[in-house]
Design a protein around this motif. Structure first.
Motif, PDB file in Angstrom:
ATOM      1  N   HIS A  65       0.955  -1.292   0.237  1.00  0.00           N
ATOM      2  CA  HIS A  65       0.014   0.104  -0.044  1.00  0.00           C
ATOM      3  C   HIS A  65       0.759   1.245   0.049  1.00  0.00           C
ATOM      4  O   HIS A  65       1.632   1.536   1.000  1.00  0.00           O
ATOM      5  CB  HIS A  65      -0.942   0.023   1.237  1.00  0.00           C
ATOM      6  N   LEU A  66       1.105   2.068  -1.187  1.00  0.00           N
ATOM      7  CA  LEU A  66       1.481   3.098  -1.107  1.00  0.00           C
ATOM      8  C   LEU A  66       0.788   4.403  -0.638  1.00  0.00           C
ATOM      9  O   LEU A  66      -0.327   4.322  -1.079  1.00  0.00           O
ATOM     10  CB  LEU A  66       2.016   3.641  -2.611  1.00  0.00           C
ATOM     11  N   THR A  67       1.023   5.326   0.090  1.00  0.00           N
ATOM     12  CA  THR A  67       0.398   6.480   0.751  1.00  0.00           C
ATOM     13  C   THR A  67       0.389   7.747  -0.416  1.00  0.00           C
ATOM     14  O   THR A  67       1.273   7.787  -1.317  1.00  0.00           O
ATOM     15  CB  THR A  67       0.973   6.622   1.856  1.00  0.00           C
ATOM     16  N   SER A  68      -0.332   8.741   0.014  1.00  0.00           N
ATOM     17  CA  SER A  68      -0.438   9.545  -0.578  1.00  0.00           C
ATOM     18  C   SER A  68      -0.273  10.799   0.233  1.00  0.00           C
ATOM     19  O   SER A  68      -0.644  11.864   0.371  1.00  0.00           O
ATOM     20  CB  SER A  68      -1.814  10.190  -1.532  1.00  0.00           C
ATOM     21  N   ASN A  69       0.641  10.681   1.362  1.00  0.00           N
ATOM     22  CA  ASN A  69       0.814  11.451   2.446  1.00  0.00           C
ATOM     23  C   ASN A  69       1.938  12.392   2.199  1.00  0.00           C
ATOM     24  O   ASN A  69       1.921  13.504   2.506  1.00  0.00           O
ATOM     25  CB  ASN A  69       1.523  10.694   3.733  1.00  0.00           C
ATOM     26  N   SER A  70       2.816  12.306   1.006  1.00  0.00           N
ATOM     27  CA  SER A  70       3.824  13.203   0.379  1.00  0.00           C
ATOM     28  C   SER A  70       3.600  13.770  -0.832  1.00  0.00           C
ATOM     29  O   SER A  70       4.384  14.412  -1.416  1.00  0.00           O
ATOM     30  CB  SER A  70       5.325  12.579   0.766  1.00  0.00           C
ATOM     31  N   ALA A  71       2.892  12.777  -1.791  1.00  0.00           N
ATOM     32  CA  ALA A  71       2.737  13.101  -2.915  1.00  0.00           C
ATOM     33  C   ALA A  71       1.196  12.814  -3.413  1.00  0.00           C
ATOM     34  O   ALA A  71       0.678  11.777  -2.679  1.00  0.00           O
ATOM     35  CB  ALA A  71       3.578  12.409  -3.984  1.00  0.00           C
ATOM     36  N   ALA A 114      -5.309  10.347  -0.380  1.00  0.00           N
ATOM     37  CA  ALA A 114      -5.046  11.252   0.616  1.00  0.00           C
ATOM     38  C   ALA A 114      -6.049  11.230   1.798  1.00  0.00           C
ATOM     39  O   ALA A 114      -7.155  10.934   1.680  1.00  0.00           O
ATOM     40  CB  ALA A 114      -4.993  12.636   0.001  1.00  0.00           C
ATOM     41  N   GLY A 115      -5.653  11.412   3.172  1.00  0.00           N
ATOM     42  CA  GLY A 115      -6.454  11.853   3.956  1.00  0.00           C
ATOM     43  C   GLY A 115      -6.642  10.323   4.735  1.00  0.00           C
ATOM     44  O   GLY A 115      -7.668  10.266   5.450  1.00  0.00           O
ATOM     45  N   ASN A 116      -6.309   9.254   4.406  1.00  0.00           N
ATOM     46  CA  ASN A 116      -6.472   7.908   4.832  1.00  0.00           C
ATOM     47  C   ASN A 116      -5.980   7.808   6.496  1.00  0.00           C
ATOM     48  O   ASN A 116      -4.763   8.202   6.740  1.00  0.00           O
ATOM     49  CB  ASN A 116      -5.797   6.819   3.997  1.00  0.00           C
ATOM     50  N   ALA A 120      -2.010   7.377   8.412  1.00  0.00           N
ATOM     51  CA  ALA A 120      -1.393   8.729   8.590  1.00  0.00           C
ATOM     52  C   ALA A 120      -0.021   8.550   9.350  1.00  0.00           C
ATOM     53  O   ALA A 120      -0.118   7.728  10.176  1.00  0.00           O
ATOM     54  CB  ALA A 120      -2.319   9.496   9.508  1.00  0.00           C
ATOM     55  N   GLY A 121       0.807   9.356   9.154  1.00  0.00           N
ATOM     56  CA  GLY A 121       2.113   9.291   9.642  1.00  0.00           C
ATOM     57  C   GLY A 121       3.060   8.401   9.124  1.00  0.00           C
ATOM     58  O   GLY A 121       4.195   8.065   9.786  1.00  0.00           O
ATOM     59  N   THR A 122       2.767   7.371   8.259  1.00  0.00           N
ATOM     60  CA  THR A 122       3.726   6.535   7.621  1.00  0.00           C
ATOM     61  C   THR A 122       4.206   7.005   6.304  1.00  0.00           C
ATOM     62  O   THR A 122       3.847   8.044   5.962  1.00  0.00           O
ATOM     63  CB  THR A 122       2.902   5.147   7.233  1.00  0.00           C
ATOM     64  N   GLY A 123       5.460   6.334   6.011  1.00  0.00           N
ATOM     65  CA  GLY A 123       5.895   6.745   4.853  1.00  0.00           C
ATOM     66  C   GLY A 123       5.164   6.499   3.490  1.00  0.00           C
ATOM     67  O   GLY A 123       4.161   6.087   3.367  1.00  0.00           O
ATOM     68  N   PHE A 124       6.062   6.685   2.277  1.00  0.00           N
ATOM     69  CA  PHE A 124       5.529   6.368   1.173  1.00  0.00           C
ATOM     70  C   PHE A 124       4.913   4.830   1.038  1.00  0.00           C
ATOM     71  O   PHE A 124       3.927   4.626   0.548  1.00  0.00           O
ATOM     72  CB  PHE A 124       6.687   6.511   0.059  1.00  0.00           C
ATOM     73  N   LEU A 125       5.922   4.051   1.360  1.00  0.00           N
ATOM     74  CA  LEU A 125       5.543   2.319   1.409  1.00  0.00           C
ATOM     75  C   LEU A 125       4.752   2.491   2.973  1.00  0.00           C
ATOM     76  O   LEU A 125       5.470   2.143   3.898  1.00  0.00           O
ATOM     77  CB  LEU A 125       6.651   1.546   1.303  1.00  0.00           C
ATOM     78  N   GLY A 126       3.710   2.424   3.195  1.00  0.00           N
ATOM     79  CA  GLY A 126       2.904   2.545   4.446  1.00  0.00           C
ATOM     80  C   GLY A 126       2.613   1.504   4.973  1.00  0.00           C
ATOM     81  O   GLY A 126       2.670   1.277   6.294  1.00  0.00           O
ATOM     82  N   GLU A 127       2.314   0.260   3.918  1.00  0.00           N
ATOM     83  CA  GLU A 127       1.752  -0.858   4.635  1.00  0.00           C
ATOM     84  C   GLU A 127       2.005  -2.000   3.762  1.00  0.00           C
ATOM     85  O   GLU A 127       2.120  -1.851   2.465  1.00  0.00           O
ATOM     86  CB  GLU A 127       0.304  -0.602   4.857  1.00  0.00           C
ATOM     87  N   VAL A 128       2.389  -3.058   4.328  1.00  0.00           N
ATOM     88  CA  VAL A 128       2.267  -4.363   3.598  1.00  0.00           C
ATOM     89  C   VAL A 128       1.101  -4.966   3.982  1.00  0.00           C
ATOM     90  O   VAL A 128       0.899  -5.117   5.222  1.00  0.00           O
ATOM     91  CB  VAL A 128       3.408  -5.321   4.040  1.00  0.00           C
TER      92      VAL A 128
END
Length: 231
Positions: A65-71, A114-116, A120-128
Motif C-alpha cells: 500500500h503506497l500512501t498519498s502523504n507526501s505526493a 490522501a487523508g487515509n 497517517a504518519g507512515t512513509g510512502f510505502l505505508g503498509e504491507v
C-alpha cells in the motif's frame, strides 16, 4: 529474543528490471548487485528480487500500500504507469478511493487516497497488506517483537515499536494459492540459528528445509519464510 525482519523477497521473471521499477517508484537506492533495494528511513526491511520461471497465478498473499502523504494519488499513479505499471481489476467497487495497479511482473499494489487515517504518519510505502488469519498475525507479532495495533473480527495488524509502518492481515476467507508464494519474508536470527528455529516452531511455524546457514520454514498459514544467520 525476536528475529529481525531483513527483507521481502520477490520472485521475478526479470529481477533486474523489476528492481529497477520498484527502485525508481519508491526512490530507494539499489545495492551494487542491482537486485536488492535499500530502504528509506521509514521502512524496516529491504526488497530483494530473485529469478523464477514460474508464471504468476492468482493474487499474491502480500501486496504493498503506497500512501498519498507526501505526493498526490494522481501523481503517484501517473508515475507508476509511466514506469511500466498497469491498472488492475481485482473486484474493487467503483466508489472505492484507492487505485489498484500491477507492476510489470503482474504483482498487485494499491495507491491509497490522501487523508487515509489508518496510514497517517507512515512513509510512502505505508503498509504491507497480507492475506492471512488472526493466528498468523499473532505469530508475526511474537516472531518480530512488534506490538499488535489492530485485532478485531479476525483482522490483525502490527507495527514496529517506533511506529511509522504497518503489516496487516485481512482474516478469513483466504485466497487459494498455486505454487510457491511470489513474495516471501526473510528473517535474520539475532542469536543461534537452531535456537531461533526452535523459538519460531514454538510460536506455530514449522521447519521445511535446512540449507546450511539458512532454514526454510512456513508460518501458521503455510506461507514460506527463510531464516538465516546473516543479512
Amino acid at each position: 529474543m525476536a528475529a529481525r525482519l531483513h527483507a521481502l523477497t520477490v520472485r521475478a521473471s526479470d529481477p533486474q528490471a523489476l528492481a529497477a521499477f520498484w527502485g525508481e517508484l519508491l526512490g530507494w537506492e539499489r545495492a551494487p548487485e542491482g537486485v536488492v533495494l535499500l530502504p528509506d528511513a521509514d521502512t524496516p526491511f529491504r526488497l530483494a528480487f530473485v529469478p523464477t520461471d514460474e508464471p504468476k497465478a492468482g493474487l499474491n498473499q502480500i501486496h504493498f500500500h503506497l500512501t498519498s502523504n507526501s505526493a498526490s494519488q494522481a501523481d503517484t499513479v501517473a508515475r507508476a504507469l509511466g514506469l511500466g505499471a498497469s491498472h488492475l481489476d481485482v473486484g474493487q467497487l467503483p466508489d472505492e478511493d484507492h487505485v489498484v495497479l500491477a507492476d510489470p511482473d503482474g504483482n498487485e499494489f494499491c495507491v491509497i487516497e490522501a487523508g487515509n487515517n489508518w496510514l497517517a504518519g507512515t512513509g510512502f510505502l505505508g503498509e504491507v497488506a497480507a492475506d492471512g488469519t488472526r493466528d498468523v498475525g499473532i505469530f508475526w507479532a511474537a516472531a518480530l517483537g512488534w506490538p499488535l495495533v489492530w485485532d478485531e473480527d479476525g483482522e490483525t495488524a502490527i507495527a514496529p515499536p517506533a511506529g511509522g509502518f504497518k503489516i496487516a492481515w485481512g482474516g478469513p476467507p483466504l485466497n487459494e494459492y498455486a505454487g510457491p508464494r511470489r513474495i516471501y519474508v526473510e528473517l535474520v536470527a539475532v542469536g543461534a540459528l537452531d535456537a531461533e528455529v526452535e523459538r519460531l516452531v514454538s510460536l506455530g511455524a514449522r521447519e521445511v528445509e535446512w540449507r546450511g546457514s539458512e532454514v526454510e520454514m512456513a508460518d501458521p498459514d503455510g506461507n514460506e519464510l527463510v531464516v538465516r544467520t546473516t543479512g
